[in-house]
Scaffold this motif. Structure first.
Motif, PDB file in Angstrom:
ATOM      1  N   GLU A 178      13.493  -2.351  11.869  1.00 44.87           N
ATOM      2  CA  GLU A 178      13.243  -2.127  10.447  1.00 44.87           C
ATOM      3  C   GLU A 178      11.988  -1.282  10.298  1.00 44.87           C
ATOM      4  O   GLU A 178      11.046  -1.425  11.062  1.00 44.87           O
ATOM      5  N   LYS A 179      11.987  -0.432   9.288  1.00 44.26           N
ATOM      6  CA  LYS A 179      10.765   0.314   8.980  1.00 44.26           C
ATOM      7  C   LYS A 179       9.776  -0.656   8.341  1.00 44.26           C
ATOM      8  O   LYS A 179      10.172  -1.495   7.530  1.00 44.26           O
ATOM      9  N   PRO A 180       8.506  -0.531   8.702  1.00 47.59           N
ATOM     10  CA  PRO A 180       7.520  -1.451   8.117  1.00 47.59           C
ATOM     11  C   PRO A 180       7.248  -1.113   6.657  1.00 47.59           C
ATOM     12  O   PRO A 180       7.335   0.044   6.248  1.00 47.59           O
ATOM     13  N   LYS A 181       6.938  -2.144   5.904  1.00 48.21           N
ATOM     14  CA  LYS A 181       6.566  -1.962   4.506  1.00 48.21           C
ATOM     15  C   LYS A 181       5.146  -2.490   4.353  1.00 48.21           C
ATOM     16  O   LYS A 181       4.859  -3.618   4.731  1.00 48.21           O
ATOM     17  N   GLY A 182       4.280  -1.654   3.805  1.00 45.48           N
ATOM     18  CA  GLY A 182       2.901  -2.076   3.581  1.00 45.48           C
ATOM     19  C   GLY A 182       2.849  -3.139   2.499  1.00 45.48           C
ATOM     20  O   GLY A 182       3.479  -3.005   1.467  1.00 45.48           O
ATOM     21  N   ASP A 183       2.114  -4.199   2.773  1.00 44.38           N
ATOM     22  CA  ASP A 183       2.018  -5.252   1.768  1.00 44.38           C
ATOM     23  C   ASP A 183       0.579  -5.727   1.590  1.00 44.38           C
ATOM     24  O   ASP A 183       0.339  -6.846   1.210  1.00 44.38           O
ATOM     25  N   SER A 184      -0.362  -4.853   1.891  1.00 50.19           N
ATOM     26  CA  SER A 184      -1.754  -5.207   1.637  1.00 50.19           C
ATOM     27  C   SER A 184      -2.395  -4.100   0.810  1.00 50.19           C
ATOM     28  O   SER A 184      -1.802  -3.054   0.586  1.00 50.19           O
ATOM     29  N   GLY A 185      -3.604  -4.323   0.401  1.00 53.25           N
ATOM     30  CA  GLY A 185      -4.320  -3.336  -0.392  1.00 53.25           C
ATOM     31  C   GLY A 185      -4.809  -2.156   0.427  1.00 53.25           C
ATOM     32  O   GLY A 185      -5.270  -1.161  -0.126  1.00 53.25           O
ATOM     33  N   LEU A 186      -4.702  -2.246   1.759  1.00 52.58           N
ATOM     34  CA  LEU A 186      -5.197  -1.168   2.607  1.00 52.58           C
ATOM     35  C   LEU A 186      -4.488   0.145   2.317  1.00 52.58           C
ATOM     36  O   LEU A 186      -5.122   1.197   2.245  1.00 52.58           O
ATOM     37  N   ALA A 187      -3.184   0.103   2.126  1.00 55.18           N
ATOM     38  CA  ALA A 187      -2.433   1.332   1.856  1.00 55.18           C
ATOM     39  C   ALA A 187      -2.930   1.997   0.583  1.00 55.18           C
ATOM     40  O   ALA A 187      -3.130   3.216   0.542  1.00 55.18           O
ATOM     41  N   THR A 188      -3.169   1.209  -0.434  1.00 55.70           N
ATOM     42  CA  THR A 188      -3.670   1.756  -1.696  1.00 55.70           C
ATOM     43  C   THR A 188      -5.051   2.373  -1.508  1.00 55.70           C
ATOM     44  O   THR A 188      -5.315   3.483  -1.974  1.00 55.70           O
ATOM     45  N   ASN A 189      -5.919   1.667  -0.793  1.00 59.23           N
ATOM     46  CA  ASN A 189      -7.269   2.185  -0.549  1.00 59.23           C
ATOM     47  C   ASN A 189      -7.235   3.448   0.302  1.00 59.23           C
ATOM     48  O   ASN A 189      -7.956   4.410   0.028  1.00 59.23           O
ATOM     49  N   ALA A 190      -6.411   3.453   1.327  1.00 63.82           N
ATOM     50  CA  ALA A 190      -6.327   4.621   2.206  1.00 63.82           C
ATOM     51  C   ALA A 190      -5.766   5.818   1.446  1.00 63.82           C
ATOM     52  O   ALA A 190      -6.274   6.936   1.570  1.00 63.82           O
ATOM     53  N   LYS A 191      -4.734   5.590   0.643  1.00 62.01           N
ATOM     54  CA  LYS A 191      -4.152   6.688  -0.137  1.00 62.01           C
ATOM     55  C   LYS A 191      -5.146   7.241  -1.153  1.00 62.01           C
ATOM     56  O   LYS A 191      -5.111   8.422  -1.474  1.00 62.01           O
ATOM     57  N   SER A 192      -6.034   6.394  -1.651  1.00 58.81           N
ATOM     58  CA  SER A 192      -7.024   6.874  -2.621  1.00 58.81           C
ATOM     59  C   SER A 192      -8.011   7.838  -1.963  1.00 58.81           C
ATOM     60  O   SER A 192      -8.668   8.618  -2.651  1.00 58.81           O
ATOM     61  N   MET A 193      -8.118   7.804  -0.648  1.00 58.20           N
ATOM     62  CA  MET A 193      -9.005   8.733   0.061  1.00 58.20           C
ATOM     63  C   MET A 193      -8.372  10.111   0.219  1.00 58.20           C
ATOM     64  O   MET A 193      -9.061  11.077   0.527  1.00 58.20           O
ATOM     65  N   LEU A 194      -7.061  10.204   0.018  1.00 51.54           N
ATOM     66  CA  LEU A 194      -6.388  11.495   0.190  1.00 51.54           C
ATOM     67  C   LEU A 194      -6.809  12.533  -0.850  1.00 51.54           C
ATOM     68  O   LEU A 194      -7.008  13.699  -0.519  1.00 51.54           O
ATOM     69  N   ALA A 195      -6.951  12.127  -2.097  1.00 49.89           N
ATOM     70  CA  ALA A 195      -7.285  13.080  -3.162  1.00 49.89           C
ATOM     71  C   ALA A 195      -8.609  13.801  -2.915  1.00 49.89           C
ATOM     72  O   ALA A 195      -8.663  15.033  -3.001  1.00 49.89           O
ATOM     73  N   PRO A 196      -9.701  13.099  -2.554  1.00 53.26           N
ATOM     74  CA  PRO A 196     -10.945  13.823  -2.278  1.00 53.26           C
ATOM     75  C   PRO A 196     -10.826  14.764  -1.077  1.00 53.26           C
ATOM     76  O   PRO A 196     -11.384  15.865  -1.086  1.00 53.26           O
ATOM     77  N   VAL A 197     -10.085  14.352  -0.062  1.00 56.81           N
ATOM     78  CA  VAL A 197      -9.910  15.206   1.113  1.00 56.81           C
ATOM     79  C   VAL A 197      -9.141  16.469   0.729  1.00 56.81           C
ATOM     80  O   VAL A 197      -9.497  17.581   1.126  1.00 56.81           O
TER      81      VAL A 197
END
Length: 150
Positions: free
Chosen positions: A55-74
């Motif tokens: 099965e493909k993993p599904k993110g279920d913690s806040g880490l994905a949200t926090n990590a994705k929020s770093m994409l915009a500044p980069v």
């Protein structure tokens, strides 16, 4: 400086992600390693999850949200950089963040696909990321480049 700061933050997120799964959570380390090696070999195969019944993993913690929020500044910094090497560095940071998001479901989430599948996901995503980063920085000398030969 901003890139270094973001890279350090990304590295901390990745370290957190990778150390969160305790060794005791991997019940059969040889299955994990076999899966890891398989993942390296099938890194570009979109059917690999299906072929190995993982099965493909599904993110279920806040880490994905926090990590994705770093994409915009980069991405914003990348647009403002005139230097191609710095743009490549920023693109590498983007790849790394995306890899952390992908791996987060396995190492911090409630992924229950077994040790082989966990290893395969880690090997597939990790090798895919490293190859992509290497391709951004690698330049084959003309005398070794098959495209430049007669």
């Amino acid at each position: 400086r901003a890139i270094k700061k973001d890279m350090k933050r990304t590295a901390k997120v990745a370290a957190c992600c990778l150390t969160a799964k305790k060794a005791s959570a991997i019940e059969n380390f040889s299955d994990f390693i076999n899966g890891f090696e398989t993942g390296v070999m099938v890194r570009d195969d979109p059917k690999a999850f299906f072929d190995y019944s993982c099965e493909k993993p599904k993110g279920d913690s806040g880490l994905a949200t926090n990590a994705k929020s770093m994409l915009a500044p980069v991405q914003m910094m990348k647009v403002m950089m005139p230097d191609e090497k710095m743009k490549s560095m920023a693109e590498s940071v983007e790849l790394f963040i995306e890899a952390v998001v992908e791996l987060e479901g396995v190492f911090m989430g409630s992924y229950d696909g077994g040790d082989f599948c966990s290893g395969m996901i880690f090997g597939k995503q990790g090798s895919k990321t490293l190859v992509a980063i290497a391709q951004r920085f690698m330049k084959i000398p003309d005398d070794h480049n098959p495209k430049m030969k007669d």
